[in-house]
Write an enzyme that holds these catalytic residues in place. Structure first.
Site, short mmCIF file in Angstrom:
data_model
loop_
_atom_site.label_atom_id
_atom_site.label_comp_id
_atom_site.label_asym_id
_atom_site.label_seq_id
_atom_site.Cartn_x
_atom_site.Cartn_y
_atom_site.Cartn_z
CG ASP A 64 22.08 1.72 -42.68
OD1 ASP A 64 22.07 1.04 -41.64
OD2 ASP A 64 21.60 2.77 -42.62
CG ASP A 70 19.84 3.58 -50.43
OD1 ASP A 70 19.13 4.04 -50.29
OD2 ASP A 70 20.16 2.37 -50.03
CD GLU A 93 19.83 7.22 -44.60
OE1 GLU A 93 18.88 7.74 -43.91
OE2 GLU A 93 19.57 6.11 -45.50
CD GLU A 94 22.49 5.96 -48.52
OE1 GLU A 94 23.47 5.27 -48.23
OE2 GLU A 94 21.37 5.57 -47.94
CG ASP A 115 16.63 8.78 -46.06
OD1 ASP A 115 17.25 8.25 -46.93
OD2 ASP A 115 16.03 8.45 -44.98
CG LEU A 117 15.28 5.57 -52.28
CD1 LEU A 117 14.23 6.45 -53.12
CD2 LEU A 117 15.61 4.34 -52.87
CG ASP A 118 12.64 6.87 -45.31
OD1 ASP A 118 13.44 6.36 -44.40
OD2 ASP A 118 11.34 6.58 -45.22
CD GLU A 282 15.96 7.99 -41.35
OE1 GLU A 282 15.79 7.33 -42.37
OE2 GLU A 282 16.35 7.55 -40.23
P1 AHG Z 1 16.40 4.10 -44.71
O1 AHG Z 1 16.10 3.15 -45.98
O2 AHG Z 1 16.62 5.42 -45.39
O3 AHG Z 1 17.77 3.28 -44.34
O4 AHG Z 1 15.42 4.10 -43.78
C1 AHG Z 1 14.55 2.95 -43.24
C2 AHG Z 1 14.16 3.32 -42.00
C3 AHG Z 1 12.86 3.90 -42.03
O5 AHG Z 1 12.32 4.62 -42.82
C4 AHG Z 1 11.76 2.80 -41.53
O6 AHG Z 1 10.60 3.29 -40.86
C5 AHG Z 1 12.56 1.79 -40.69
O7 AHG Z 1 13.96 1.93 -41.15
C6 AHG Z 1 12.33 0.34 -41.06
O8 AHG Z 1 12.98 -0.56 -40.12
P2 AHG Z 1 12.83 -1.85 -39.95
O9 AHG Z 1 14.01 -2.64 -40.87
O10 AHG Z 1 12.91 -2.35 -38.30
O11 AHG Z 1 11.31 -2.48 -40.41
MN MN Z 2 15.57 6.62 -43.88
MN MN Z 3 17.89 6.22 -46.99
#
Ligand code: AHG
Ligand code: MN
Ligand code: MN
Length: 336
Positions: A64, A70, A93-94, A115, A117-118, A282
């Site tokens: 990611d 983050d 996660e990071e 996590d 920053l989600d 998560e």
């Molecule tokens: P993060 O920012 O920690 O990587 O998590 C994002 C996750 C979750 O929180 C969210 O429901 C989903 O990814 C969003 O997915 P899409 O990009 O498919 O919308």
């Molecule tokens: Mn997340």
């Molecule tokens: Mn995150």
């Protein structure tokens, strides 16, 4: 407990109820986590005024793209947890590997998995983000935990929670005795108890799924969602509403406030990875919160919290929220 009390008082009181033998380590640890969330809330609120939007120019171990926030949030957590002697090790996660405390730091008996920053892609558009945390106990006598010591099922968590940074910042947590919500008073700098004993309604007419992935879904998910969209005329016999904030914390928070179902199922794009969302950072903590609030959290085939972890960054299919609706989705899976 009385509405208006501080998070710190609440935790002390909860510990006292357990028999007065608590050493204060757990109370201290939850306080450290709350401190980290306050610091993140403060930065998130300032946004572009302090130049924290945008990408960091790196990727995490899962591929990611990392946002500046983050990494900043991750550092804030480490800083808040490694200096007070309540925490024995961390995983995030990071970070590719577990974070081992530096030589000479006092080691506590708790492991914290987070996590930081989600929903971080929401940062740049000024929409909700959050922090998710899970607390495990290090095995008895272990002072320098290894990765294997973190490989515990969700059912082993001693506490879990999240902080949602929205119009107000709210920390919602459980220590296995129901779910309590605290709202941050930015002027006083304290989380204040505002939501006592949060409960998820058993039934719902609201679903949250990234509909743009419909063509990648497995048949049971497609059938379930198509039947939701069919409304009163469909087999569920009710008209549904849909929401997608793209931050799990915000979706789960909405579900805690008014019910709903949130899904990130296995699909053709994420099948090789085992899903999109992460079990340890998560899936498990949010499952504990949801179950403690009377909801259900499933992979589609069984409880998320019973999945045996084999890898820190393991992913998991997620179906969670109002109990009867989660059961309905499991029925679609069961009939294939
Ligand atoms: P993060 O920012 O920690 O990587 O998590 C994002 C996750 C979750 O929180 C969210 O429901 C989903 O990814 C969003 O997915 P899409 O990009 O498919 O919308
Ligand atoms: Mn997340
Ligand atoms: Mn995150």
């Amino acid at each position: 407990m009385q509405i208006g009390t501080t998070l710190t008082n609440f935790i002390i009181e909860e510990q006292r109820k357990l028999g007065g033998q608590a050493s204060g380590e757990f109370t201290g640890l939850l306080n450290d986590i709350a401190t980290a969330c306050k610091a993140i809330s403060n930065l998130v609120n300032k946004g572009d005024l302090i130049g924290i939007l945008g990408v960091a120019g790196s990727e995490n171990v899962m591929g990611d793209e990392q946002k500046k926030m983050d990494l900043i949030s991750n550092d804030i957590f480490i800083e808040a947890l490694e200096n007070n002697g309540h925490c024995g090790g961390m995983a995030s996660e990071e970070m590719e590997d577990i974070y081992e405390l530096a030589e000479g730091k006092v080691r506590g008996k708790y492991l914290v998995v987070f996590d930081p920053l989600d929903g971080s892609s929401n940062m740049d558009i000024n929409v909700n983000v959050g922090t998710i945390f899970s607390v495990l106990k290090a095995p008895e006598g272990v002072k320098n935990p290894t990765k294997e010591d973190f490989m515990q099922k969700g059912t082993e968590q001693v506490a879990a929670g999240y902080c949602v940074y929205g119009p107000s910042s709210m920390l919602v947590m459980t220590t296995g005795n129901g779910v309590t919500g605290f709202t941050l008073d930015q002027n006083v700098g304290e989380f204040i108890l505002t939501h006592d004993d949060m409960k998820i309604p058993e039934d719902t007419k609201e679903f949250a799924i990234n509909m743009s992935n419909r063509r990648f879904w497995e048949a049971p998910v497609r059938e379930y969602i198509d039947n939701c969209v069919a409304g009163e005329e469909g087999p569920h016999g009710k008209r549904y509403n849909m929401r997608w904030v793209a931050a799990m914390v915000a979706e789960v928070h909405r579900i805690l406030c008014r019910g709903g179902i949130f899904m990130y199922p296995l699909d053709e794009r994420n099948r090789d990875k085992g899903g999109k969302l992460r079990l340890m950072y998560e899936g498990n903590p949010m499952s504990m919160i949801v179950e403690q609030a009377g909801g259900a959290a499933s992979t589609g085939h069984g409880r998320i919290m019973e999945v045996e972890p084999t890898d820190l960054h393991q992913r998991v299919p997620v179906v969670m929220g109002s109990k009867n609706e989660v059961a309905r989705v499991e029925e679609y899976y069961a009939k294939g």
